[in-house]
Design an enzyme around this catalytic site. Structure first.
Site, PDB file in Angstrom:
ATOM      1  CE  LYS A  34      32.543  45.330  46.468  1.00 49.41           C
ATOM      2  NZ  LYS A  34      32.086  46.457  47.343  1.00 49.41           N
ATOM      3  CG  HIS A  35      36.477  42.050  47.771  1.00 43.57           C
ATOM      4  ND1 HIS A  35      37.832  42.067  47.139  1.00 43.57           N
ATOM      5  CD2 HIS A  35      36.024  43.477  47.916  1.00 43.57           C
ATOM      6  CE1 HIS A  35      38.105  43.464  46.838  1.00 43.57           C
ATOM      7  NE2 HIS A  35      37.007  44.259  47.060  1.00 43.57           N
ATOM      8  CG  HIS A  41      38.629  28.696  53.927  1.00 41.86           C
ATOM      9  ND1 HIS A  41      38.621  30.007  54.295  1.00 41.86           N
ATOM     10  CD2 HIS A  41      38.074  27.921  54.737  1.00 41.86           C
ATOM     11  CE1 HIS A  41      38.129  29.760  55.756  1.00 41.86           C
ATOM     12  NE2 HIS A  41      37.733  28.612  55.892  1.00 41.86           N
TER      13      HIS A  41
END
Length: 390
Positions: free
Chosen positions: A66-67, A390
Site C-alpha cells: 500500500k502506497h 525512497h
C-alpha cells in the site's frame, strides 16, 4: 510493448501519465484491467521483494503493498488453526503460495485494505480464491493458472488489474529518477541479503536458530523495499508489524510494535469469541476488532454503538487482560533499516516479544544498545548494511 498510457499519475490532476522503456520492451503484460501509477510502483517494488524472499528462504513468497510500502509480506509456511480463523481462509486446502498470501494479507488487515499483491510463483487456484474474497486493486506474478486468471478477472466487475511480469527480466544497473525537473542517478540497490550478514553477533548471547535467521532475513528484505525510516517485526516467516516512513527511529519501533501487538491480540480468546452479528463485512469486523483491543472501546460501550456489530454486549478487554496476553508473545525478530541510536528501541521491541535483532550498527551509542540487549539475554547482529529506500 514499449509503453502504455495511465489514467493519471499519483493524483487525478497529474495528466498525462505513462510508463515506458527507453530501450527494449516492457517486461510487463497486462492480462486484465488497467493498473494505475501507484499500482505499478507497488507492484514493481513488491515483485522485487518477493523474488528476494524466495531466493533467501527457498519458499514461495507474497507481499501486500500500500502506497509503496509493504503492509505485509511472508513466506509459505503452514498456518495454525487460529491464524486460518483470523485470516478468513476457510477450511479448504492451502498451497504454500496461498499460505504465504494469507499471511501477507492477514498480518495488518486494515493497512492491506485495497492493496496490490505480489507473488513469487505462478498464481494457483487456492491463492486466487483467497484473493477473490478480499478488497484489492491488483496483482503481479510471473504467470497464472488459467482457472486462477479467470477467477481474478471477475474481481471489481472485471476491472481488477492482473499483471504478468517476465521473471527473466534484469534491469540496467544504473537507475534514474526525476524530482522537480532534476534527474538523480544511482546504482540500483541490487545487494542480495543472506545469512552471511548475520554473522557479526555483538551480544553475549550468540545463539541464532535456523528459524530465527530466516525471520531476521525476512525483516531485512521487507525493509529493503519499505519507505524509510523503517523497522519490521517478524514471527514465523511473516512480517507482523511494519513501521514505515517515520522521521524518528523510536517512532518506527513503536508503530511497528503496536501493529505486532494488535496482530497478537487478535489471536486472544477475548477476540476470537466476540459475538459478531451475522452478515458483517470483513472490513467492518476488522475495524471493530481494532477498536475493541484499544482503549477507545470504553467510549463505544458507553455510547451503545456496539449494537451495530455485536449480537450482545461483549465484556471489556481490560488493560490487565491485554498485558497478560501480550506477555505470551515470544520469539519475535526485529530488523531496522539503519542503526538504533538509543537503547529505548530495544526496550520497546522487547515489550512486543523481540528476542533477536538485526541492525547495521555504527551509532556512537552502540555500547548502550548492546548492553540493553544483554540485560535481557537478547541476540543482536550488526549487519553493516543500511537499507534506506525512497
Amino acid at each position: 510493448m514499449k509503453e502504455f498510457q495511465l489514467k493519471y499519475g499519483c493524483n487525478p490532476n497529474q495528466k498525462p501519465a505513462r510508463v515506458f522503456m527507453e530501450k527494449g520492451e516492457l517486461p510487463l503484460t497486462i492480462l486484465n484491467g488497467k493498473p494505475g501509477y501507484i499500482n505499478l510502483l507497488d507492484g514493481l517494488n513488491g515483485w522485487q521483494l518477493v523474488t528476494e524472499l524466495k531466493a533467501a528462504s527457498g519458499l514461495p513468497s507474497a507481499a501486500s503493498f500500500k502506497h509503496v510500502s509493504p503492509a505485509g509480506a511472508a513466506v509459505g509456511l503452514p498456518l495454525t488453526d487460529v491464524l486460518r480463523r483470523i485470516y478468513f481462509t476457510g477450511n479448504g486446502e492451502l498451497s504454500p503460495l496461498a499460505a504465504a498470501y494469507a499471511r501477507a494479507r492477514g498480518a495488518d488487515r486494515m493497512s492491506s485494505f485495497g492493496d496490490f499483491i505480489s507473488l513469487s510463483d505462478e498464481c494457483d487456484v487456492p491463492t486466487a480464491r483467497l484473493i477473490a474474497k478480499e478488497v484489492s486493486d491488483g496483482i503481479i506474478a510471473p504467470s497464472y493458472d488459467p482457472e486462477a486468471l479467470e477467477i481474478l478477472s471477475k474481481k471489481k466487475k472485471g476491472a481488477y488489474a492482473v499483471i504478468r511480469i517476465d521473471p527473466g527480466y534484469v534491469p540496467d544497473p544504473i537507475e534514474h529518477k526525476q524530482v522537480f525537473g532534476i534527474t538523480f542517478e544511482q546504482h540500483r540497490n541490487d545487494l542480495r541479503l543472506d545469512e552471511s550478514c548475520l554473522e557479526n553477533i555483538v551480544t553475549k548471547n550468540k545463539g541464532l536458530s535456523i528459524e530465527e535467521k530466516r525471520n531476521l532475513l525476512v525483516s531485512l528484505i521487507v525493509l529493503k523495499y519499505t519507505q524509510s525510516n523503517s523497522v519490521c517485526y517478524v514471527k514465523d516467516g511473516q512480517a507482523v508489524g511494519v513501521g514505515a516512513g517515520q522521521q524518528s527511529r523510536i517512532h518506527c519501533t513503536r508503530l511497528a510494535g503496536t501493529k505486532a501487538d494488535n496482530w497478537w491480540l487478535r489471536q486472544s480468546p477475548n477476540v476470537l469469541e466476540l459475538p459478531f452479528v451475522d452478515g458483517l463485512k470483513r472490513s467492518e469486523r476488522d475495524n471493530a476488532i481494532d477498536l475493541y483491543i484499544g482503549d477507545e472501546y470504553m467510549d463505544v460501550l458507553a455510547d451503545g454503538k456496539w449494537q451495530a456489530v455485536f449480537r450482545e454486549k461483549p465484556a471489556v478487554f481490560t488493560k490487565e487482560e491485554r498485558e497478560a496476553w501480550l506477555a505470551k508473545n515470544t520469539d519475535v525478530a526485529v530488523g531496522s533499516d539503519a542503526f538504533f541510536p538509543f537503547g529505548d528501541n530495544i526496550e520497546r521491541a522487547r515489550k512486543s516479544g523481540a528476542r533477536v535483532i538485526a541492525q547495521p550498527g555504527g551509532s556512537i551509542r552502540d555500547d548502550d544498545v548492546i548492553s540493553t540487549c544483554d540485560r535481557y539475554g537478547m541476540v543482536m547482529a550488526f549487519t553493516g548494511i543500511r537499507l534506506f529506500h525512497h
